[in-house]
Write a protein that holds these residues in place. Sequence first.
Motif, short mmCIF file in Angstrom:
data_model
loop_
_atom_site.label_atom_id
_atom_site.label_comp_id
_atom_site.label_asym_id
_atom_site.label_seq_id
_atom_site.Cartn_x
_atom_site.Cartn_y
_atom_site.Cartn_z
N ALA A 1 -31.04 33.52 -15.06
CA ALA A 1 -32.14 34.02 -14.22
C ALA A 1 -32.58 32.95 -13.21
O ALA A 1 -32.97 33.27 -12.09
N ALA A 2 -32.51 31.67 -13.62
CA ALA A 2 -32.93 30.58 -12.73
C ALA A 2 -31.79 30.10 -11.84
O ALA A 2 -31.98 29.19 -11.04
N ARG A 3 -30.59 30.66 -11.99
CA ARG A 3 -29.38 30.26 -11.24
C ARG A 3 -29.08 28.79 -11.41
O ARG A 3 -28.78 28.07 -10.44
N LEU A 4 -29.17 28.31 -12.63
CA LEU A 4 -28.89 26.89 -12.89
C LEU A 4 -27.71 26.75 -13.84
O LEU A 4 -27.55 27.54 -14.78
N SER A 5 -26.90 25.72 -13.60
CA SER A 5 -25.77 25.46 -14.48
C SER A 5 -26.27 24.99 -15.84
O SER A 5 -27.17 24.15 -15.91
N PRO A 6 -25.66 25.48 -16.92
CA PRO A 6 -26.06 25.00 -18.25
C PRO A 6 -25.82 23.50 -18.41
O PRO A 6 -26.43 22.86 -19.26
N PHE A 7 -24.90 22.95 -17.60
CA PHE A 7 -24.60 21.52 -17.73
C PHE A 7 -25.33 20.64 -16.74
O PHE A 7 -25.10 19.45 -16.68
N GLN B 1 -20.35 32.32 -10.36
CA GLN B 1 -20.82 32.51 -8.98
C GLN B 1 -22.29 32.09 -8.82
O GLN B 1 -22.63 31.34 -7.93
N CYS B 2 -23.13 32.58 -9.70
CA CYS B 2 -24.58 32.33 -9.57
C CYS B 2 -25.00 30.95 -10.07
O CYS B 2 -26.04 30.45 -9.69
N GLN B 3 -24.23 30.36 -10.99
CA GLN B 3 -24.75 29.18 -11.67
C GLN B 3 -23.94 27.89 -11.48
O GLN B 3 -24.50 26.81 -11.58
N THR B 4 -22.65 27.99 -11.26
CA THR B 4 -21.86 26.74 -11.25
C THR B 4 -21.03 26.59 -9.97
O THR B 4 -19.99 25.94 -9.98
N GLU B 5 -21.47 27.18 -8.89
CA GLU B 5 -20.80 27.07 -7.59
C GLU B 5 -19.33 27.41 -7.69
O GLU B 5 -18.47 26.76 -7.10
N GLY B 6 -19.03 28.42 -8.45
CA GLY B 6 -17.66 28.90 -8.55
C GLY B 6 -16.81 28.19 -9.60
O GLY B 6 -15.71 28.62 -9.90
N ARG B 7 -17.34 27.10 -10.14
CA ARG B 7 -16.54 26.35 -11.13
C ARG B 7 -16.56 27.05 -12.48
O ARG B 7 -17.58 27.51 -12.95
N VAL B 8 -15.38 27.09 -13.11
CA VAL B 8 -15.29 27.59 -14.48
C VAL B 8 -15.27 26.37 -15.39
O VAL B 8 -14.46 25.46 -15.21
N LEU B 9 -16.24 26.32 -16.30
CA LEU B 9 -16.40 25.14 -17.13
C LEU B 9 -15.31 25.06 -18.19
O LEU B 9 -14.80 26.09 -18.65
N LYS B 10 -14.99 23.85 -18.55
CA LYS B 10 -13.94 23.64 -19.54
C LYS B 10 -14.35 24.24 -20.89
O LYS B 10 -15.48 24.10 -21.32
N ASP B 11 -13.42 24.91 -21.49
CA ASP B 11 -13.68 25.48 -22.81
C ASP B 11 -13.49 24.39 -23.86
O ASP B 11 -12.39 23.92 -24.08
N ARG B 12 -14.58 23.99 -24.48
CA ARG B 12 -14.53 22.87 -25.43
C ARG B 12 -13.59 23.17 -26.60
O ARG B 12 -12.96 22.29 -27.14
#
Length: 279
Positions: A178-184, A261-272
């Motif tokens: 909702a805040a359009r922020l990356s979890p990281f 798109q909304c949160q990480t500028e198109g980046r797909v985060l690494k799957d731990r």
Amino acid sequence: MEIVARRLDGVLPGQRLESAMTPGLNVLKTFDPPLHAIDGGTFTGVGRRGKLLLVELATADGEPLTLLTHLMSAGRLQLFDKRGSMRDRTSRVLLRLPEGRELRLREFGTRQAAWIKLLRPDALAEEASLNTLGPEAWPDPPELAPLLASPRPLHSLLRDQQVLAGIGRTWVDEILHAARLSPFKRGDDLSEAEAEALREAMVAVLGRVIDVYEEHVALPLPEKFPKPTRVHAHQGRPCPRCETALEAVFYEDYVMSYCPQCQTEGRVLKDRRLSRLLK
Ligand SMILES: [Zn+2]
């Protein structure tokens, strides 16, 4: 917990407690006063702080005591019209009311993690599980920038009960989306505008969830609560805002979902999970 406290607070005050029992092993974490001190007492109120429930009672002698309750992840508190079978292996705490009714703490799964403490006012005031809690995330959290000024990622900060009390993993995903922020994104890396957007998202998301509970959760209280999620665990489905496929990072015992798109500028985060397997 908010809705559990509201529902129980609507019916318990003034009711007499006939007897209390703890079929759960080691569920009661205090020994003085003993549990039977509340037998014959009266409920005076039910409140919440963070994820903890405070069941207030007055003993038969009028002494105020608090039954501090943490359901952990698999515990449920339900108010039944009839007493349960003593063979119900999920029963941890039974509070018996007149006419056969029973407030029952049940816990599902094999781990017995839920606990209760029976506390006098002085012990309650010194109770670490309450005193170490951060300010409440809802309905009116303080300004977030000073609270979150730490190099840790937002997804970890927001569910840290010592930073902010009352947010579970599920709602962290919803709030960050909702805040359009990356979890990281790091807590100390928030602009003033981002911190304000996060605060607004927090109040709005938690308020929306409580509204859903208000509408759908009734006594005796359900085993399974509705989960009005839009993002959490919705990976692969379209983002409710931009329709990009939601992505997720998998951890050992939970999943963190987000919109690239909304949160990480198109980046797909690494799957731990994957990167651990490849090590
Ligand atoms: Zn999106």
